[in-house]
Design an enzyme around this catalytic site. Structure first.
Site, PDB file in Angstrom:
ATOM      1  N   GLY B 127      -2.920  30.780  22.370  1.00 43.87           N
ATOM      2  CA  GLY B 127      -3.925  29.729  22.186  1.00 43.87           C
ATOM      3  C   GLY B 127      -4.554  29.794  20.808  1.00 43.87           C
ATOM      4  N   SER B 129      -3.600  27.071  17.852  1.00 43.57           N
ATOM      5  CA  SER B 129      -3.765  25.730  17.285  1.00 43.57           C
ATOM      6  C   SER B 129      -4.644  24.854  18.168  1.00 43.57           C
ATOM      7  CB  SER B 129      -2.400  25.044  17.145  1.00 43.57           C
ATOM      8  OG  SER B 129      -1.597  25.738  16.245  1.00 43.57           O
ATOM      9  N   GLU B 244       4.611  38.069  13.063  1.00 43.55           N
ATOM     10  CA  GLU B 244       5.464  36.999  13.554  1.00 43.55           C
ATOM     11  C   GLU B 244       6.496  36.586  12.507  1.00 43.55           C
ATOM     12  OE1 GLU B 244       3.299  33.433  14.448  1.00 43.55           O
ATOM     13  OE2 GLU B 244       5.003  32.466  15.407  1.00 43.55           O
ATOM     14  N   SER B 384       3.119  26.772   8.490  1.00 37.50           N
ATOM     15  CA  SER B 384       4.153  25.861   7.962  1.00 37.50           C
ATOM     16  C   SER B 384       4.703  26.416   6.647  1.00 37.50           C
ATOM     17  CB  SER B 384       3.551  24.485   7.722  1.00 37.50           C
ATOM     18  OG  SER B 384       2.695  24.530   6.589  1.00 37.50           O
ATOM     19  N   ASN B 385       5.860  25.922   6.241  1.00 31.33           N
ATOM     20  CA  ASN B 385       6.454  26.429   5.007  1.00 31.33           C
ATOM     21  C   ASN B 385       5.562  26.168   3.796  1.00 31.33           C
ATOM     22  OD1 ASN B 385       8.460  27.143   6.717  1.00 31.33           O
ATOM     23  ND2 ASN B 385      10.126  26.284   5.485  1.00 31.33           N
ATOM     24  N   GLU B 386       4.764  25.109   3.882  1.00 34.15           N
ATOM     25  CA  GLU B 386       3.830  24.833   2.780  1.00 34.15           C
ATOM     26  C   GLU B 386       2.740  25.917   2.742  1.00 34.15           C
ATOM     27  OE1 GLU B 386       5.118  22.529   4.839  1.00 34.15           O
ATOM     28  OE2 GLU B 386       6.398  21.674   3.283  1.00 34.15           O
TER      29      GLU B 386
END
Lengths: 382, 399
Positions: B127, B129, B244, B384-386
């Protein structure tokens, strides 16, 4: 699995870095490039003193018995400092051909002199029509009594103008694109019939166009099997590619480092431009490209001496393709992120870009090696 | 320096490989090979097989069931599992919440939760996001108010993977709304059966039900379910996300998929010849293989450096693994689309449950397009990759 350097390897790396920091700053390099001959005899003598010129040769051959990791460390350091000396031409290509194809007598006659810095070699191989095909040789070697007569033209002989001895590939049998019928010949650079037109390359190195007209050599000039030299050529070129991959990694690393420093100092809109996310992300993409290239340079180094030629060639081609792509990206983006000064001769960054670009074209560009990797069935098997 | 495995490492690999071959139930293996998601039962069955062998949680400390393998052996184990191909153990328990519990939790929490995680007696979900807190995770709003010996939780989590099966959820909740945003967050373990917890499915573009919304409406959570210190949850979350990223490259999964691409491209015809003979396709495939080989070595470099790192401190290079690993997972699912060509088109809404209808086109085609669509998620989740590029710019380059 182990990525650590041995104590000796660390010492080697440190001493090469120190030597280059002292003798090969950007201004010193500029003077060397502009000098007559375009290389530095003084630096070459220091290389000899440090043992670099015999590094990959065995002790019986007058060398130090260094392996692929040692070569990798030296070439990375050369890449960082943009060294223009004929190390690849003399030690890796020339020395490699003599080590792998030469007789004991030939090795004894040449390698100690190379290691001492007294003799320079060049590999006269690439021809105009061949592009990147190593087997494509039109130059001929005709039997002549006990010896041979050589005729042909070699356009891109790295450091051919400064070499004492040329190692010439020539066809003893078959047609231009046959895989067999190739021989290797030791030719004195000042022998009658050898004419050399030296020229600078885009990246500040030297090369020569070598024309051979009725050049006579004796039977002792033949390196190995006069009809079956291709495997030795492929092996040595793979070693040269592995060395170039390491050099490219050194150049990419320095190029990225210089770019990041520029981003931290250059101010626009009242702030260092490195604060802008678009430039941060571009830099992060350069890190990814560099780390992928570094991994493949390690693979190339490890595999360049692998006994299985098929496996070796697939891995080395894969590495060259990766290096070519990473080098193009990092080279171009380093210039872009420097802005206008990136395209001036005065700034170092453009020189990294040029060297990286030329490394891609040496012994096959990324597209060529992608094709070879694909034809070999790829890299992910078993 | 040596990229090859040592004899000892090779012997270990053979032992692991032989065990997987013998112990992995064929129907589970087939389900994964054909691109289906493992079922809940598959995951539980496989986790318990591993646990019986003593291999359920090799990376944990030995006192809780870890194996004391070297980082390289851990890597080999993980890769062999992906190549088998066996289900990846449910990450939310063994890889995410468990390291937080054994690093920061109380003795009681360790004894209570860790053995049940290893045997998947409890199914965990994550839990983190919220609808308003994605990349900007620290702006999360779910509130936990202390009332006596309970926290009362109100708010909403989203993208909660496999919450429909979950017994427990670990949550980031705001315990001090007055503090600066990273400072007022706590790490709370919540029993999904507590009154006031509601799970609503989100259907993803592949037609699957993997993620959910989870609503908390006056959910009373005993204070002993707080992990570590109150308002230190952000530190634990950063620790968890760093862990992760290492596994997220999934090199073995992409390698296994490349094998499958080669098998299928040898039988799919294009221009009257097997597709694998088409130069353009072969070069496209080779380009992905080169990047994957490079990533494999990059990953091994990170693994080898791990032995020298402080325990629990993630390597910023793991962001490189996340970016490239996700790109290559996407590239390989895309290559499978190229292989199947027009027969990507038929959509079977029941393919996940196993349909009784014969498929239109080859039977291996059904999951290719759904997996391609679904795999877009891998460059979005886990930071995210960004966000990974932000991390590299800051932590590696100092920008």
């Amino acid at each position: 699995m182990d990525f650590d350097l041995t104590e000796e390897q660390r010492l080697l790396k440190d001493s090469v870095d120190r030597l280059l920091a002292d003798a090969y700053g950007f201004d010193a390099r500029k003077r060397i490039v502009a000098s007559e001959g375009g290389v530095s005899p003084a630096v070459w003598a220091q290389f000899a003193e440090l043992g670099l010129l015999g590094l990959p040769f065995s002790e019986e051959q007058g060398g130090f018995g260094g392996g692929p990791v040692e070569t990798m460390l030296v070439m990375e350091a050369f890449g960082r400092a943009l060294v223009v000396e004929p190390y690849l031409a003399t030690v890796i290509l020339g020395g490699g051909l003599i080590r792998h194809a030469g007789s004991a007598a030939q090795q004894a006659a040449i390698l100690p002199a190379v290691a001492a810095g007294e003799r320079r070699l060049a590999f006269a191989h690439a021809e105009r029509q061949a592009r990147y095909d190593l087997f494509d040789v039109a130059t001929t070697a005709r039997p002549d009594g006990e010896g041979w007569v050589l005729d042909g033209q070699k356009g891109l002989v790295l450091h051919g103008d400064g070499a004492d001895t040329l190692i010439v590939s020539a066809r003893t049998a078959g047609a231009t694109r046959d895989l067999t019928g190739l021989g290797l010949f030791l030719v004195d650079a000042s022998a009658p019939g050898v004419s050399r037109r030296g020229y600078p390359t885009q990246d500040g190195q030297r090369a020569a166009e070598v024309t051979l007209t009725g050049v006579r050599v004796g039977p002792d000039a033949v390196l190995g099997d006069p009809k079956g030299a291709l495997p030795a050529i492929e092996r040595v070129v793979d070693e040269a590619i592995a060395a170039l991959c390491a050099e490219a990694v050194g150049a990419m690393e320095a190029s990225l480092q210089s770019t990041v420093e520029y981003l931290k100092t250059r101010q626009q809109f009242g702030t260092p431009i490195g604060a802008f996310q678009v430039l941060q992300h571009r830099s992060a993409e350069m890190v990814v490209a560099l780390e992928q290239a570094r991994s493949m340079a390690m693979l190339a180094a490890m595999m360049a001496t692998a006994p299985d030629a098929r496996e070796r060639r697939a891995a080395v081609s894969g590495a060259k393709a990766q290096i070519g792509r990473s080098a193009r990206f990092i080279g171009q983006q380093s210039v872009q992120l420097h802005g206008g000064v990136g395209v001036t001769m005065e700034y170092q960054i453009g020189h990294y870009f040029k060297r990286l670009t030329m490394i891609d074209t040496l012994f096959g560009d990324a597209d060529h090696h992608l094709g070879l990797t694909a034809d070999a069935g790829g890299l992910i098997n078993s | 320096m040596d990229l090859r495995f040592t004899d000892k490492e090779l012997a270990f690999r053979d032992e692991v490989r032989a065990f997987f071959k013998q112990a992995l139930p064929p129907q589970i293996r087939n389900r994964i090979t054909s691109g289906h998601h493992p079922t809940k039962d598959d995951l539980v069955t496989w986790q318990r097989i591993l646990n019986a062998k003593g291999w359920a949680v090799p990376h944990w400390p030995a006192e809780w069931g870890g194996t004391d393998w070297t980082p390289v052996e851990q890597y080999i184990f993980q890769e062999e599992m992906q190549l088998a191909p066996a289900p990846q153990p449910l990450p939310f328990g063994v890889n995410m919440v468990a390291p937080v519990i054994y690093t920061f939790g109380s003795e009681a929490q360790k004894r209570r939760f860790l053995p049940r995680i290893a045997n998947i007696d409890d199914w965990w979900c994550q839990g983190f996001s919220e609808p308003g807190a994605g990349s900007d995770l620290a702006s999360l709003k779910t509130r936990a108010e202390r009332q006596g010996d309970c926290f009362v939780v109100n708010g909403q989590k989203t993208w909660t993977t496999l919450a429909q099966h979950a017994d427990w959820i670990f949550c980031l909740v705001r315990t001090d709304p007055a503090a600066k945003k990273q400072m007022g967050i706590s790490f709370l373990l919540i029993d999904m059966k507590t009154p006031g917890v509601t799970v609503c499915p989100i259907q993803t573009i592949d037609g699957g039900h993997e993620v959910n919304e989870v609503f908390f409406d006056d959910v009373r959570v005993p204070v002993e379910n707080l992990v570590g210190e109150e308002n230190r949850g952000w530190d634990y979350a950063k620790f968890l996300l760093g862990n992760e990223r290492v596994g997220i490259a999934r090199v073995g999964v992409s390698k296994e998929r490349i094998r499958r691409i080669k098998q299928l491209a040898a039988v799919e015809m294009s221009g009257g010849r097997p597709l694998i003979e088409d130069r353009r396709f072969r070069e496209k495939l080779a380009a992905v293989e080169i990047e994957l080989k490079a990533l494999e070595i990059t990953q091994m470099r990170v693994v080898a450096a791990e032995g020298r790192r402080e325990r629990g401190k993630p390597d910023p290079a793991s962001s490189v693994l996340k970016i490239k690993g996700s790109e290559l997972q996407q590239a390989t699912t895309e290559l499978l689309m190229d292989v199947i060509g027009p027969y990507a088109m038929p959509y079977d809404p029941h393919s996940e449950e196993g349909s009784n209808e014969p498929p239109v086109g080859p039977d291996w085609a059904a999951m290719i397009a759904p997996n391609y669509f679904n795999t877009r998620k891998v460059s979005i989740y886990g930071g995210s990759n960004e966000i990974q590029k932000n991390i590299i710019a800051k932590a590696v380059l100092g920008l």
